[in-house]
Structure formats: C-alpha cells, structure tokens
Enzyme design. Sequence first.
Site, short mmCIF file in Angstrom:
data_model
loop_
_atom_site.label_atom_id
_atom_site.label_comp_id
_atom_site.label_asym_id
_atom_site.label_seq_id
_atom_site.Cartn_x
_atom_site.Cartn_y
_atom_site.Cartn_z
N ASP A 239 62.27 -25.15 76.55
CA ASP A 239 62.25 -26.33 77.79
C ASP A 239 60.77 -26.33 78.20
OD1 ASP A 239 64.84 -25.55 77.04
OD2 ASP A 239 65.30 -24.97 79.44
N ASP B 21 66.44 -28.71 77.69
CA ASP B 21 67.38 -28.84 78.79
C ASP B 21 67.71 -30.35 79.02
OD1 ASP B 21 68.98 -27.09 80.62
OD2 ASP B 21 67.70 -27.70 82.12
N LYS C 134 70.53 -28.75 75.00
CA LYS C 134 71.47 -27.56 75.66
C LYS C 134 71.89 -28.37 77.16
CE LYS C 134 68.29 -24.56 77.14
NZ LYS C 134 68.22 -24.78 78.62
N CYS D 231 66.10 -19.47 81.37
CA CYS D 231 66.31 -20.08 79.79
C CYS D 231 65.63 -19.11 78.87
CB CYS D 231 66.06 -21.25 79.83
SG CYS D 231 66.98 -22.23 80.62
C1 VGL Z 1 66.10 -23.56 83.45
C2 VGL Z 1 67.26 -23.54 85.45
C3 VGL Z 1 67.99 -24.67 85.00
C4 VGL Z 1 65.01 -23.04 82.46
C5 VGL Z 1 66.95 -24.72 83.11
O1 VGL Z 1 64.65 -23.76 81.56
O2 VGL Z 1 64.90 -21.90 82.53
N1 VGL Z 1 66.31 -23.00 84.68
N2 VGL Z 1 67.88 -25.17 84.04
ZN ZN Z 2 68.95 -27.01 83.71
#
Ligand code: VGL
Ligand code: ZN
Length: 205
Positions: A8, A46, A106, A151
């Site tokens: 991410d 994400d 995802k 994540c």
């Molecule tokens: C994430 C919160 C919501 C992450 C993704 O990449 O850690 N955290 N969505």
């Molecule tokens: Zn997210």
Amino acid sequence: MRALLIVDLQYDFLEGGALAVPKANEIIPVVRDLMSKGLPIFATQDFHPAGHKSFASQHEGRQIGEMITMNGMPQVLWPDHCVQGTHGAAFFEDLEIAKRAIVVQKGKDVEVDSYSGFFDNGRRHQTELDEFLKIKNIQELIVLGLATDYCVKFTVLDALSLGYQVRVVTDGVRAVNLNAGDGERALAEMATAGADISISSEIKI
Ligand code: VGL
Ligand code: ZN
C-alpha cells in the site's frame, strides 16, 4: 526464491494524504534501494469503492478512529481513502510500482475491509496474491510499506500462516499508531508468529 512485497505505498497513506501515516515518506529511499536489487517485486494496493463501509463518513454520528462492530467483526472507522480512480489510490509515482510490480488490489468489496494482501478481514475471500507468488516459485518475502499496525501486520501474519518465510524491514515500514506503541506491538506480534524483523542494512541480497 525471494521477492519484495510492497504494501500500500499509495498517496493517501503518504504525507498530505487522506490517511497520512506519520513519517511515511521516510520509507521511500529504503523501498527505492531494495527495488534496485533485481528481486521480483509484488505490491498490494488498497482500492476501495466510494462509500466503502470502513469509512466513518458512511456511519452517521461516528468519528474517524472509532471502533465499531461490522459484520460481527471489530472495525476501525477511517477517513475516506484510496477510492478507486482517485489520486490518493495511486502508487507513489517515482518508484514506478505499477510498471515494475505484480499488483494485487484489495478492499474492493464495499461491505468488508481488507487489511491483508491475501484475505479480506473475514477471511471469506482470497486475493490472487498467493497464487501469483506460487506461479513465480516465491517462498520468501521481504516486506515493506504501510502501515505497520494494519496492512503490513495482517499481510505478514497471513503470509506466515500460508507457509512463507517473512522478513519485515523496520526502516521500510511506518505505523498509524492510533494508540501509542501500536507499531512496536505489531512488530512484536509478527516476530512471535515467526517473522524475522531486520533493518535494511542487515539484508544482504
Ligand atoms: C490501511 C487502514 C485502512 C493500511 C488500509 O494500508 O494499513 N490502513 N486501510
Ligand atoms: Zn483501506
């Protein structure tokens, strides 16, 4: 065979982003350096539809950072972030992740959040990540990215449960730290589950 797994690394988690992770931009040179070593590269993205149920904006009277129960599971409420088609959902351009990595998206189901790159939070659906890694004969993952306490952590725990060897690069990850110490606790949890936790200078490729 070893591979890099970049979690991410998107504008919404970087400085100025909708869900900016403190000090996230510090990991960029570390990721750049490891990307130059010639290892196969995988990346998670994400990628939420607008109106995703993990967004506080979808729950009247609720605040960002609050914990609710969603489909019987605890869920932190986030600011709107990584909405499909927006700049915030894009990878940090300079690293050319979209071009150089095999990408797995995802969080695309509006009803359920997905921290791990392998499974959604309910473990009901699996992404293509395990299959893509197996096709390339990858057994060991060097993991970097955002965020350590969400994540990265859930991706690492799932990777271990699927039988991968995992190294987490401490200077290549940063935590949200909704509660002080969440990042450190996440690293400890990953280590207990069997991950190696190393600084990038200790990783010889
Ligand atoms: C994430 C919160 C919501 C992450 C993704 O990449 O850690 N955290 N969505
Ligand atoms: Zn997210």
